[in-house]
Write an enzyme that holds these catalytic residues in place. Structure first.
Site, short mmCIF file in Angstrom:
data_model
loop_
_atom_site.label_atom_id
_atom_site.label_comp_id
_atom_site.label_asym_id
_atom_site.label_seq_id
_atom_site.Cartn_x
_atom_site.Cartn_y
_atom_site.Cartn_z
N ASP A 312 40.18 45.80 35.72
CA ASP A 312 38.87 45.40 36.23
C ASP A 312 38.04 46.65 36.42
O ASP A 312 38.54 47.67 36.89
CB ASP A 312 39.05 44.67 37.56
CG ASP A 312 39.42 43.22 37.35
OD1 ASP A 312 38.91 42.64 36.37
OD2 ASP A 312 40.22 42.69 38.13
N GLU A 353 27.39 43.61 46.31
CA GLU A 353 26.10 43.82 45.66
C GLU A 353 24.99 43.17 46.48
O GLU A 353 23.94 43.77 46.72
CB GLU A 353 26.08 43.21 44.24
CG GLU A 353 26.92 43.96 43.24
CD GLU A 353 28.32 43.40 43.13
OE1 GLU A 353 28.75 42.73 44.10
OE2 GLU A 353 28.99 43.63 42.11
N PHE A 381 26.71 31.42 43.89
CA PHE A 381 26.92 31.90 42.52
C PHE A 381 28.07 31.10 41.87
O PHE A 381 29.08 30.83 42.51
CB PHE A 381 27.31 33.38 42.56
CG PHE A 381 27.65 33.97 41.23
CD1 PHE A 381 26.63 34.50 40.42
CD2 PHE A 381 28.95 33.99 40.75
CE1 PHE A 381 26.95 35.05 39.20
CE2 PHE A 381 29.25 34.53 39.52
CZ PHE A 381 28.25 35.06 38.74
N THR A 382 27.88 30.67 40.67
CA THR A 382 29.01 30.08 39.93
C THR A 382 29.13 30.80 38.60
O THR A 382 28.16 31.38 38.10
CB THR A 382 28.83 28.58 39.65
OG1 THR A 382 27.72 28.43 38.77
CG2 THR A 382 28.59 27.78 40.92
N ALA A 383 30.31 30.74 38.07
CA ALA A 383 30.56 31.43 36.80
C ALA A 383 29.72 30.80 35.69
O ALA A 383 29.38 31.47 34.71
CB ALA A 383 32.03 31.37 36.45
N GLU A 384 29.37 29.51 35.86
CA GLU A 384 28.62 28.83 34.80
C GLU A 384 27.14 29.21 34.83
O GLU A 384 26.57 29.56 33.80
CB GLU A 384 28.79 27.30 34.93
CG GLU A 384 30.12 26.78 34.37
CD GLU A 384 31.32 27.24 35.20
OE1 GLU A 384 31.21 27.26 36.45
OE2 GLU A 384 32.34 27.62 34.60
N THR A 385 26.54 29.11 36.03
CA THR A 385 25.10 29.40 36.09
C THR A 385 24.85 30.89 36.09
O THR A 385 23.82 31.37 35.66
CB THR A 385 24.46 28.82 37.36
OG1 THR A 385 25.11 29.42 38.50
CG2 THR A 385 24.65 27.31 37.43
N ARG A 386 25.81 31.64 36.57
CA ARG A 386 25.72 33.08 36.71
C ARG A 386 24.42 33.51 37.40
O ARG A 386 23.79 34.48 37.01
CB ARG A 386 25.91 33.75 35.35
CG ARG A 386 27.36 33.54 34.89
CD ARG A 386 27.72 34.09 33.54
NE ARG A 386 27.14 35.36 33.24
CZ ARG A 386 26.33 35.55 32.19
NH1 ARG A 386 26.04 34.57 31.39
NH2 ARG A 386 25.86 36.74 31.95
N ASP A 526 42.59 34.25 38.53
CA ASP A 526 43.32 35.22 37.70
C ASP A 526 44.74 34.73 37.41
O ASP A 526 45.42 35.27 36.53
CB ASP A 526 43.44 36.57 38.41
CG ASP A 526 42.16 37.38 38.32
OD1 ASP A 526 41.41 37.15 37.36
OD2 ASP A 526 41.93 38.21 39.21
#
Lengths: 684, 570, 187
Positions: A312, A353, A381-386, A526
């Protein structure tokens, strides 16, 4: 490796435990696991019988009583030395694990009792040993955490120095990927509610201790293959020694039983045979000293073979997290207004951040507490909409990656301002991360986040490259930023805008090409990739799912640990290889000591073969078996510490080790046997 | 420089000059790319059609071995019965008798397995018919069998992951039509033009210049002598083998014969490199084998050229070790032959090994004990492969990686096979010698055709060497002997027969199985951490493994034989 | 395994024909063109075959140059070496006897001048050659018996020396049979 807990190689307490074990391990049942040493045990038993026979009958055909007794004693010592090597390795491993475990034994726990559907505030103090999986306990400032568990409510600063040796406190909080707490660590501030994740005796440390102890230790595939090779050597030399009897009969050369047994024991690879299990245990032990718990010996071995490391970016390649460094409002947007919108968009963003944006805005005079957020609905925040943001009174504020926001803006039929687009590219190509902020689907500007690459990381990657290991940086950044950082840090490849499944895909792709892949992870998402990877290292701070999926757990939560793990794996294999070579190379000198001694009485001309000019046949044979015995304890430190790995390329490494352990293995016994012989002649 | 030394050096250089292009050619033959011998393809197609062989059908390693063992079984039965009844068959101008069953058993196996141990003398033990349809025939097919087996190894490492390893019969037939037969014809013609007989006439009776009546044995020998060397067989037409002046008339034929026996084993190494597109690996293997050859060659040259110190004690100044050697070859060319014929499992001789100096005898035996420096037809490389796998395993560990060769992991199963094969040869040799030593020491008067007490042509340690040599030669499928040993009796015929057949097929099946298993494995691309097997360092490692495993196991036995004799003599 | 037997048997038949019949027949046919017609090179005196050029024969009389000791007494129906080892006491006794015999038949030749090859048996028992030194050492005896000058005989021997192959490879040698035939014609 953290040096603060390095034990001395032979701690008196451990030595006395190991000495006792060395005798206990003489039982044929436990010797049988090691074919090489088992045959030595048989030889020792034969010598015992011969010695007793001479004592009882006064027979003289087999040489003097004293000589036979001496051979018996030396062989017996050989066995003890080999057992001691294994026992001391076990003792050290266990001691290391115990010292980690001790911290958590019998601490008082504030157990929370559940009545019906609701939590009562009823908290009873119970001994930690009574906690079971699924129980819930409370910890407040000053408390010792009684058991491994997962925070289900609250946030706390925790001192983990008991385990990691790192004095700086860490923050653990519910939800997210930093929710795990370890028994034996101490809460410094705040209050957390924790759910127990393991039953007593089943933690990783418990499993590790069982692994170190002989009982549940299974031979790794590589150890099995090596054992087969060593067994075949043993078999060859059995044939050599047995057939020598009729040869001697034909040549009218009587050979004593002591000479037969000595020749046999000297020829079979007792050095590596005696040290083999110690090497394996020491490998796991070294991993543990690096604060890595391994779930199997095989994982350590595999680590030595790794071709690809998935790392990472954050925390591994760059220091901590990106920080907001600049606000770049679009042309038509006022600065103040932009700062406010940025703060609003980040208020509910708990990521480092997000926090850094609020901090930067504060520096510019925006007080977060003064903003009106009464009716605010925060969008996670979602991984889809980012993207994430907030809806306040019909105003939709969003911040996110450039392409995510562009999608939103363009879908609404608005244009993306050219000057902002320009800025985004500029930031990216400088290695920064642009976060675009929009309000009601109109672009307001861009926030610049910057990464700081860890000092010295380039050298580590260079070292890995020379070891033949490819490094891959995994980051959520856009490809431009990722490329910049990748080049600057010196990694070989990167996965940009990575979604959790991208890691998985990458690992699969590499594995299809025959490569062995390692990754480090902490989050629940993960877990599949950790399970798929050949070596999956879960951070101790990570979720239980991640820890279950991987085959190692890093107590330090240090993402650069993978590099050390690779070296530990290589050291383990190298130690086996070099000691095998050394052991077999020793045979040359032993032959020249024993073979002339066997025959010289009947064939005096063979004195010419006695190139070491050993004093007498008896002294020659004794010198050889003594050398054979003491070389085992002499090499225990090497077996435990491992042969140093140098990333100088496989061929150069082979040349180096072949020179040291191959040529050395031929020469050293010549010198050693001669010296022992000189010493013996003082007494004989 | 002395012309005898020059002769040896020229011989080696010529061998290399022929072997290299030949290797390239062999690689092409097995790849099926066009070669100069394509005129043979109609003959091959006819053979496939007649025998019902589908040349396109690819086999896995097990099918290869099944086919190999099946056809070998057919030959064994055929050869045994023909030898048993040879006196009743035509083409027996000298009226030689049938073989006894134990001798027929020994001889049939001996030639089937490319060993060519001879417990009979060619002039009186065989008929012209059996010399041709048993001996010559088996010399061709046993050599081709070895090459067909090593071709599986070629295929296994030429492709990434595969089970299809070509067709046994195709490899076998092409080896005969494209390699052995054309070369044999060329060589036989060289021999006949230098005085080797090739006609079917029986013994000739002459009256010598001095007035004695003697008979001179002859026969269609040239063709057989050609394949005897090209096929690394070694069984002679005449009793004295290539020391016989008709079998090997002059220095030119001597060079031809010694070159002929080395070129194919050497060419196969280069062919391996070309075939799997890793020439450098081929060169490194060649280098290691040459180093091994020199390890035995240099002491042999010195010990043979140093002469026999016993002659000096008798007051002679010229003490050349000429016992058992021929004037036309001289000492260096005989010493060179001694080493070559033992390392490559030919076993033909141009001097009597029994009479060579003790140290040379030790080197000859070590040549057969290691049995992989160039080595026999096909099997040399297969034997070497076993040691290579062991070297890969140990060196892989030494550089901190689980071992792999050519992109395939070496794991427990391969190690098990390699370990068994590596210890099998010492096992056969030492147990065999132990058995004979036992009878010689404890039952010297046992009622065999030759009593154990009468086995030995030489007493003491040299007598022990005769037994050790015999079993080493049998297990290594070499075929040469310390011929003083009285070996035509049931003990030696049966024991060496069993050793020969085991020493042939187990060491073929083992490496082919490893290659077949590894071929199926997942291919791992190379990285900087991968152990390079085509480097000098790895070569040295392999050399050390061979010397330590193969040579050290025999050290005590050699001590009681040639080494003790050496120290007594000097 | 069974499916391989039929092709194996057929293949065996075909290959016996090719390799054990056609191939030797071809070589025998080619050999007809070779010196000796493939039956071995013979040597004749006055039209009568007295031997094979390559096959050594026994010379016991002092008037002839004598070849090397033979384990089969030059009986070319068979062939063999002595197979005696260098350290064998019996063998050393045999060699001692040969030295003594040689010295008795060659008066005036000191022991240290005897070439080893004259007291050691050849590999085949049929060695047709001598080294130049081993032929020259016999000149004195043959000259005395035949009453020919030593120079003349030395010249004859020298004439019969065959040098190394192409002048560079291998030893020089003298063919004993041819030398003795020439000796008989020398008056």
């Amino acid at each position: 490796m953290s040096d603060h807990k390095q034990h001395k190689l032979f701690e008196p307490a451990l030595v006395s435990v190991a000495l006792k074990q060395a005798f206990l391990k003489l039982s044929p049942k436990s010797m049988f696991r090691n074919p090489v040493m088992f045959t030595v045990e048989i030889g020792t038993a034969i010598m015992l019988i011969v010695t007793l026979y001479i004592k009882l009958t006064g027979s003289t055909t087999q040489g003097s009583f004293g000589y036979n007794l001496a051979v018996f004693i030396i062989l017996f010592l050989t066995l003890l030395f080999a057992n001691f090597a294994e026992a001391i390795a076990e003792a050290r491993g266990k001691a290391q694990a115990e010292s980690l475990r001790k911290t958590r034994e019998e601490t008082p726990a504030k157990k929370v009792f559940l009545i019906g559907e609701i939590f009562t505030d009823e908290v009873k103090v119970v001994p930690s040993s009574q906690l079971r999986k699924g129980d819930i306990f409370l910890c407040e400032a000053g408390d010792m955490i009684p058991m491994d568990g997962e925070i289900i409510h609250g946030l706390a600063t925790i001192d983990e120095s008991a385990i990691t040796g790192e004095s700086a406190p860490v923050i653990r909080e519910s939800g997210g990927d930093k929710s795990s707490v370890t028994g034996g660590t101490k809460v410094l501030s705040d209050k957390i509610k924790v759910r127990v994740t393991t039953d007593p005796g089943e933690s990783f440390l418990d499993k590790m201790i069982a692994l170190v102890e002989g009982a549940s230790r299974q031979k790794t595939p590589n150890e099995i293959a090596l054992t087969i090779l060593l067994a075949s050597f043993t078999l060859v030399f059995t044939i050599v020694c047995v057939t020598l009897k009729p040869f001697g009969d034909y040549a009218n050369t009587p050979i004593t039983i002591a000479a037969f047994v000595s020749l046999f024991v000297c020829l079979i690879p007792t050095t590596i045979g005696g040290l083999l299990s110690a090497i394996g245990i020491a490998g796991m032990d070294r991993a543990l000293r690096a604060n890595v718990i391994t779930k199997s010996g095989k994982a350590v071995e595999t680590a030595g073979d790794l071709d690809t490391l998935l790392l990472d970016k954050t925390g591994t390649i760059t220091i901590g997290n990106r920080k907001a460094t600049h606000f770049w409002p679009a042309n038509a947007v006022g600065k103040k207004e932009f700062f406010e919108v940025c703060t609003l968009a980040s208020l509910a963003d708990d990521t480092p951040e997000g926090k850094s944006i609020v901090e930067l805005a504060a520096e510019k005079g925006i007080k977060a507490s003064q903003l009106n957020v009464e009716d605010a609905v925060f969008i996670q925040f979602t991984a889809e909409t980012r993207s994430s943001g907030v809806n306040i009174e019909g105003v939709r504020i969003r911040k996110g990656a450039y392409d995510a926001i562009r999608n939103i803006v363009q879908k609404a039929g608005h244009t993306f301002p050219a000057e902002t687009e320009e800025k985004v590219k500029e930031i990216s190509s400088n290695g920064g991360t642009p976060l675009v902020v929009s309000q009601n689907e109109t672009v307001l500007g861009v926030i610049e986040l910057q990464d700081i690459i860890k000092p010295g990381i380039q050298e580590r990657f260079e070292r890995l490259r020379r070891m033949g290991v490819k490094t891959v940086m995994v980051t959520g950044d856009n490809p431009l930023t990722a490329k910049y950082i990748a080049e600057k840090a010196g990694v070989d490849d990167f996965i940009a805008e990575a979604k959790p499944e991208d890691k998985m895909l990458y690992i699969r792709k590499e594995q299809e090409g025959g490569k062995l892949v390692a990754m480090m992870g902490d989050g629940t998402n993960d877990a599949p990739a950790l399970a798929q990877a050949d070596v999956g290292v879960a951070m101790n701070s990570g979720t239980q799912a991640a820890k279950e999926a991987g085959n190692m757990v890093d107590l330090d939560n240090d993402p650069t640990k993978l590099i050390e793990i690779v070296e530990i794996g290589k050291q383990l294999l190298m130690t086996r290889g070099t000691l095998t070579t050394f052991s077999i190379a020793n045979d040359v000198a032993k032959y020249f000591a024993i073979v002339p001694a066997l025959f010289v009485t009947a064939v005096p001309a063979l004195q010419g073969l006695n190139i070491m000019h050993l004093a007498s046949p008896e002294s020659a044979i004794l010198s050889a078996v003594i050398f054979n015995a003491i070389i085992i304890p002499a090499l225990i430190p090497l077996a435990l510490k491992g042969v140093a790995y140098k990333p100088i390329g496989a061929s150069a490494l082979l040349r180096r080790n072949l020179f040291i352990y191959g040529l050395g293995g031929v020469v050293i016994p010549f010198v050693g046997i001669k010296l022992i012989d000189l010493f013996l002649t003082l007494f004989m | 420089m002395n012309s005898e030394i020059t002769g040896v050096i020229v011989t080696f250089i010529l061998t290399l000059l022929i072997a290299f292009p030949l290797g390239k050619y062999i690689a092409k033959v097995f790849q099926g790319t066009p070669t100069v011998t394509d005129f043979m393809s109609p003959l091959e197609r006819f053979i496939y059609r007649f025998c019902g062989i589908d040349p396109q059908k690819e086999m896995n390693w097990k099918q290869h071995m099944m086919a190999l063992l099946s056809i070998n079984l057919v030959w064994l039965v055929y050869a045994f019965f023909v030898l048993l009844f040879q006196s009743h068959l035509p083409l027996n101008p000298d009226g030689n008798p049938d073989m006894t069953p134990d001798l027929a058993f020994n001889t049939a196996i001996s030639f089937l397995v490319n060993c060519n141990l001879q417990h009979y003398s060619g002039e009186s033990g065989l008929t012209y018919l059996t010399q041709l349809i048993v001996i010559t025939f088996l010399q061709f097919v046993s050599a081709a069998t070895g090459v067909a087996a090593v071709a599986v190894l070629f295929r296994a490492f030429a492709e990434k992951t595969t089970e299809k390893l070509g067709n046994f019969f195709v490899f076998f037939i092409k080896t005969i039509t494209r390699i052995l037969l054309p070369l044999s014809i060329i060589m036989a013609i060289i021999l006949v033009f230098n005085g080797t007989p090739a006609s079917f006439d029986g013994k000739d009776s002459i009256v010598t210049l001095q007035g004695d009546s003697v008979q001179v044995s002859r026969g269609p020998a040239a063709g057989m002598i050609a394949i005897k060397h090209l096929g690394t067989n070694g069984g002679g037409w005449f009793g004295a083998n290539s020391a016989h002046p008709l079998e090997n008339p002059d220095y030119l034929t001597n060079m031809t014969e010694i070159i002929a026996q080395v070129i194919l084993p050497m060419a196969l190494i280069f062919a391996f490199g070309f075939f799997i597109r890793r020439r450098k690996l081929g060169y490194v293997i060649f280098g290691v084998m040459t180093l091994g050859m020199l390890t035995f060659m240099i002491p042999t040259l010195f010990s043979e050229m140093g002469g026999n110190p016993a002659l000096a004690h008798m007051g002679l100044k010229d003490i050349s070790a000429m016992e058992g050697k021929e004037v036309r070859f001289g000492v260096p060319a005989s010493a060179y032959w001694q080493v070559m014929t033992t390392i490559i499992s030919t076993g033909s001789v141009n001097s009597m090994h029994d009479s060579s100096m003790p140290l040379s005898g030790a080197m000859q035996m070590l040549g057969m004990m290691t049995n992989c420096f160039y080595g026999g037809k096909g099997v040399g490389l297969l034997n070497y492969f076993i040691f290579l796998i062991i070297a890969v395993f140990i060196s892989g560990l030494m550089v901190g990686r689980t071992p792999e060769f050519m992109g395939r992991k070496v794991e427990a199963k391969e190690m098990k096979i390699a370990a068994i094969i590596a210890l099998f040869h010492p096992f056969l040799v030492l147990v065999g010698t132990a058995l004979s030593s036992y009878f010689a020491a404890h039952h010297p008067q046992i009622g065999w055709a030759v009593q154990p007490a009468a086995w030995f042509n030489n007493p003491g340690h040299h007598g022990f060497s005769e037994m050790l040599y015999e079993f080493t030669s049998a297990s290594a499928n070499n075929g040469s002997g310390f011929e003083g040993l009285g070996d035509n009796n049931i003990f030696w015929n049966i024991s060496t027969g069993v050793v020969m057949i085991l020493g042939r097929f187990i060491p073929i099946i083992g490496p082919v199985a490893i290659a077949g298993i590894m071929a199926k494995k997942k291919y791992i691309p190379e990285s900087a951490g991968t152990l390079q097997t085509d480097t000098a360092t790895f070569g040295i490692m392999t050399y050390a493994v061979i010397m330590i495993i193969a040579a050290l196991a025999f050290f005590p036995a050699l001590t009681l034989g040639p080494i003790a004799e050496y120290f007594q003599l000097y | 395994m069974k499916k391989y037997f039929l092709p194996s048997i057929k293949l065996t038949l075909l290959l016996v024909l090719l390799l054990a019949v056609l191939y030797p027949a071809l070589i025998a046919a080619v050999a007809k063109l070779a010196p000796g017609g493939g039956k071995g090179k013979t040597v004749s005196v006055n039209g009568k075959v007295v031997g094979y050029e390559n096959v050594g024969q026994q010379f016991t009389a002092d008037k002839y140059f004598q070849g090397r000791p033979s384990a089969v007494n030059y009986n070319a129906a068979g062939s063999a070496g002595s197979n005696k080892g260098a350290s064998n006491p019996d063998y050393q006794k045999t060699v001692q006897e040969r030295i003594d015999t040689f010295l008795a038949h060659n008066p005036g030749i000191p022991k240290e001048d005897i070439p080893a090859e004259l007291v050691t048996a050849s590999g085949s028992g049929l060695d047709p050659d001598l080294s130049p030194a081993a032929a020259l050492v016999q000149v004195k005896r043959v000259a005395a018996v035949r009453g020919i000058s030593e120079q003349k005989l030395t010249a004859l021997v020298t004439e019969h020396i065959q040098g190394p192959l192409m002048g560079i490879a291998g030893p020089s040698k003298v063919n004993v049979l041819k030398l003795n035939i020439a000796l008989d014609t020398l008056k």
